[in-house]
Design a protein around this motif. Sequence first.
Motif, PDB file in Angstrom:
ATOM      1  N   VAL A  47       0.839  -1.207   0.000  1.00  0.00           N
ATOM      2  CA  VAL A  47       0.000   0.000   0.000  1.00  0.00           C
ATOM      3  C   VAL A  47       0.871   1.254   0.000  1.00  0.00           C
ATOM      4  CG1 VAL A  47      -1.671   1.341   1.326  1.00  0.00           C
ATOM      5  CG2 VAL A  47      -1.982  -1.121   1.081  1.00  0.00           C
ATOM      6  N   GLU A  48       1.952   1.249   0.781  1.00  0.00           N
ATOM      7  CA  GLU A  48       2.832   2.422   0.784  1.00  0.00           C
ATOM      8  C   GLU A  48       3.452   2.628  -0.594  1.00  0.00           C
ATOM      9  OE1 GLU A  48       6.700   4.308   3.092  1.00  0.00           O
ATOM     10  OE2 GLU A  48       5.459   2.813   4.115  1.00  0.00           O
ATOM     11  N   TYR A  49       3.837   1.555  -1.249  1.00  0.00           N
ATOM     12  CA  TYR A  49       4.353   1.689  -2.614  1.00  0.00           C
ATOM     13  C   TYR A  49       3.303   2.306  -3.535  1.00  0.00           C
ATOM     14  CZ  TYR A  49       8.806  -0.911  -2.331  1.00  0.00           C
ATOM     15  OH  TYR A  49      10.105  -1.298  -2.076  1.00  0.00           O
ATOM     16  N   VAL A  50       2.041   1.899  -3.371  1.00  0.00           N
ATOM     17  CA  VAL A  50       0.973   2.440  -4.213  1.00  0.00           C
ATOM     18  C   VAL A  50       0.861   3.950  -4.032  1.00  0.00           C
ATOM     19  CG1 VAL A  50      -1.533   2.489  -4.593  1.00  0.00           C
ATOM     20  CG2 VAL A  50      -0.362   0.312  -4.349  1.00  0.00           C
ATOM     21  N   THR A  51       0.987   4.431  -2.807  1.00  0.00           N
ATOM     22  CA  THR A  51       0.876   5.873  -2.573  1.00  0.00           C
ATOM     23  C   THR A  51       2.011   6.643  -3.241  1.00  0.00           C
ATOM     24  OG1 THR A  51       2.128   5.821  -0.477  1.00  0.00           O
ATOM     25  CG2 THR A  51      -0.257   5.458  -0.357  1.00  0.00           C
ATOM     26  N   TYR A  52       3.146   5.997  -3.451  1.00  0.00           N
ATOM     27  CA  TYR A  52       4.270   6.649  -4.135  1.00  0.00           C
ATOM     28  C   TYR A  52       4.142   6.577  -5.656  1.00  0.00           C
ATOM     29  CZ  TYR A  52       6.607   6.328   0.429  1.00  0.00           C
ATOM     30  OH  TYR A  52       6.936   6.437   1.763  1.00  0.00           O
ATOM     31  N   PHE A  53       3.639   5.452  -6.144  1.00  0.00           N
ATOM     32  CA  PHE A  53       3.585   5.211  -7.595  1.00  0.00           C
ATOM     33  C   PHE A  53       2.165   4.812  -7.982  1.00  0.00           C
ATOM     34  CE2 PHE A  53       7.690   3.682  -5.842  1.00  0.00           C
ATOM     35  CZ  PHE A  53       8.480   4.751  -6.265  1.00  0.00           C
ATOM     36  N   LYS A  54       1.254   5.745  -7.820  1.00  0.00           N
ATOM     37  CA  LYS A  54      -0.173   5.437  -7.927  1.00  0.00           C
ATOM     38  C   LYS A  54      -0.645   5.224  -9.360  1.00  0.00           C
ATOM     39  CE  LYS A  54      -1.313  10.382  -7.551  1.00  0.00           C
ATOM     40  NZ  LYS A  54       0.088  10.812  -7.355  1.00  0.00           N
ATOM     41  N   ASP A  55       0.181   5.551 -10.341  1.00  0.00           N
ATOM     42  CA  ASP A  55      -0.194   5.313 -11.735  1.00  0.00           C
ATOM     43  C   ASP A  55       0.580   4.162 -12.349  1.00  0.00           C
ATOM     44  OD1 ASP A  55      -2.223   7.171 -12.210  1.00  0.00           O
ATOM     45  OD2 ASP A  55      -0.800   8.804 -12.479  1.00  0.00           O
ATOM     46  N   ARG A  56       1.196   3.335 -11.520  1.00  0.00           N
ATOM     47  CA  ARG A  56       1.979   2.219 -12.037  1.00  0.00           C
ATOM     48  C   ARG A  56       1.319   0.888 -11.680  1.00  0.00           C
ATOM     49  NH1 ARG A  56       7.355   2.696 -13.166  1.00  0.00           N
ATOM     50  NH2 ARG A  56       7.039   0.586 -13.969  1.00  0.00           N
ATOM     51  N   SER A  57       1.068   0.076 -12.671  1.00  0.00           N
ATOM     52  CA  SER A  57       0.606  -1.291 -12.454  1.00  0.00           C
ATOM     53  C   SER A  57       1.807  -2.220 -12.479  1.00  0.00           C
ATOM     54  CB  SER A  57      -0.403  -1.691 -13.545  1.00  0.00           C
ATOM     55  OG  SER A  57      -1.638  -1.043 -13.359  1.00  0.00           O
ATOM     56  N   GLY A  58       1.543  -3.512 -12.274  1.00  0.00           N
ATOM     57  CA  GLY A  58       2.617  -4.498 -12.330  1.00  0.00           C
ATOM     58  C   GLY A  58       3.083  -5.000 -10.988  1.00  0.00           C
ATOM     59  N   GLY A  59       2.744  -4.276  -9.897  1.00  0.00           N
ATOM     60  CA  GLY A  59       3.141  -4.736  -8.569  1.00  0.00           C
ATOM     61  C   GLY A  59       4.638  -4.767  -8.375  1.00  0.00           C
TER      62      GLY A  59
END
Length: 562
Positions: A106-118
């Motif tokens: 989730v923290e990664y998502v907040t940094y790179f919210k327009d990136r898919s791929g996990g």
Amino acid sequence: MSKLEAEFEQKDIAAVESGIIEGSASSDSEAEHQLNKYGAPVEKYNPLGTQMNYMSLFYMIISGVVGTGIFGTPGTILDQIGSVGASYVLWVVGFIVTLFRVLIYVEYVTYFKDRSGGDVAYLEQAYPKPEFLVPTTYAAITVVFSFATSSATAFGSYILQAVNAVPTTWNQRGIGVAALVFTTGLTALSTKWSLRLANFLGHIKIFTLFFIAISGFAVLGGGTRVTNQFANFQHAWKGTTTDPNAIANSIVNISFSYGGTGYAFSLVSEMPMAKRMKGFKLLVPTTFFFIFVMYILCVTAFFAGSGTLDELKSSHVLTASLYFDNVFGTSGRRALDVLVALSALSHLIVVVVGHSRSLRECGRQGVLPYRNFWVSVKPFGTPLGPVAVTFIINLIVLLAPPAGDAYNFVVSLGSYSGYIFDFFLSLGLLFVRRQRKRRGFPSTGFHVPFPVVVIHILFQLFVMIMPLVPPENEDGSLRGTNVSFFYATYCLVVIGLFLLCFVYYFFWQFILPKYGKYAHRVQVYTLENGAKGNRVVKIPLDEVEEWDTKHKSIELTTVDKR
């Protein structure tokens, strides 16, 4: 350079000369916060569409985590760890550690919210140096270990049980192949209908979990034909093993039962931005806690109604079938087998959808050959190339290895490589934080406590080391618990494959450019439908300075009409 690559080179040059140039990717706010200048470009408008909503995200977690693990592994885990009490400890610890992993995601998502791929996107950003090392290694490992076979084979196994057919290696594999063809075909044709089917099957899966949990209360209350429902809870700690290898294998099975949360994070940019942060920050952890509660209730039901401890331990991957047979009889067991088969099918759909996005991100990083094959979403708006690779790899794994040792060995390869990437993902979060702080990037408002990150790092290090500890076999041999040969073979093979990737990278990035007198540079190209990716090009050393000056702060656009 191949003829096809030369053709694209000429198209790129023509695009520059004719003025078909977009602004730098850094014009987007998130792109400014990317840490790796060679990372895959941000696709502000995702060419895959935005089919994800709250319900789809909820069922991506449900179907990603709840496959066949909870229905099959409780007996195996009990056999490996030795006691009911220790089994409960593992189920609780497994939940806590996996929840930590979810929060890190989730923290990664907040940094790179327009990136898919996990994982592929986050590792790329966490480790920008050495250039291209992480994308090259991750792409190679991910392509080789594109496994989703456990769900396909489980589907075949439970279908055969439901119709009371005698299972053989080939009828089980045949049904598994049919499931694989169906799921990959649907994923290739339509993301929307793939998610809708996963949602529908997710409803059935939740019904199954609730039914087992409620029937467990009935068993404990004496409302069924089971008369010794409390016997397995007496002397709960008796028989607990101290064998490090057995403990390691039980942790592997716990991880398998709780694994699958990462598939939802492979589709981050396919959820509308208005719902994205709330969905991943709140809905994902809440859904995972719901799964944990259902798991504990189901495990308790199995311990209460599946007969003696010896019967449970010998049930192997058929714990739920043993429970239903004991509580409801043969007809009840057959009904459960159908439900578990559908659960395996929904898990397979989520795996194929999520994994295809990870492979597409590998292609967008520019280190795989035939980049358009990986990046393009023609003709159905789906990543057709990555889906095709997923199908081919899984078809080989389903059909090629002999049953037993070879198949278990192949599956273990994928699991162990996953532990290694999880370790670097957790460690990488600390690097991302430090890099963002150095560059003065603003806070995103979500920060996993430092001790939580450290605990997860240490746990992943533990599960990487423990399988290397020799087992305590009665005959003194070094035979593995799930294979008849050297216990750590799969670990050594995975480590060897990583080393092989490093050797390839060293030659590709340093040796060949030195003797070929060129340097690697990255161009960002855009296909006709808006799909973006990187292309690694070879620039002669005497032209590097001119090339860098010419391409500074611009994005090169290749319009692909094919």
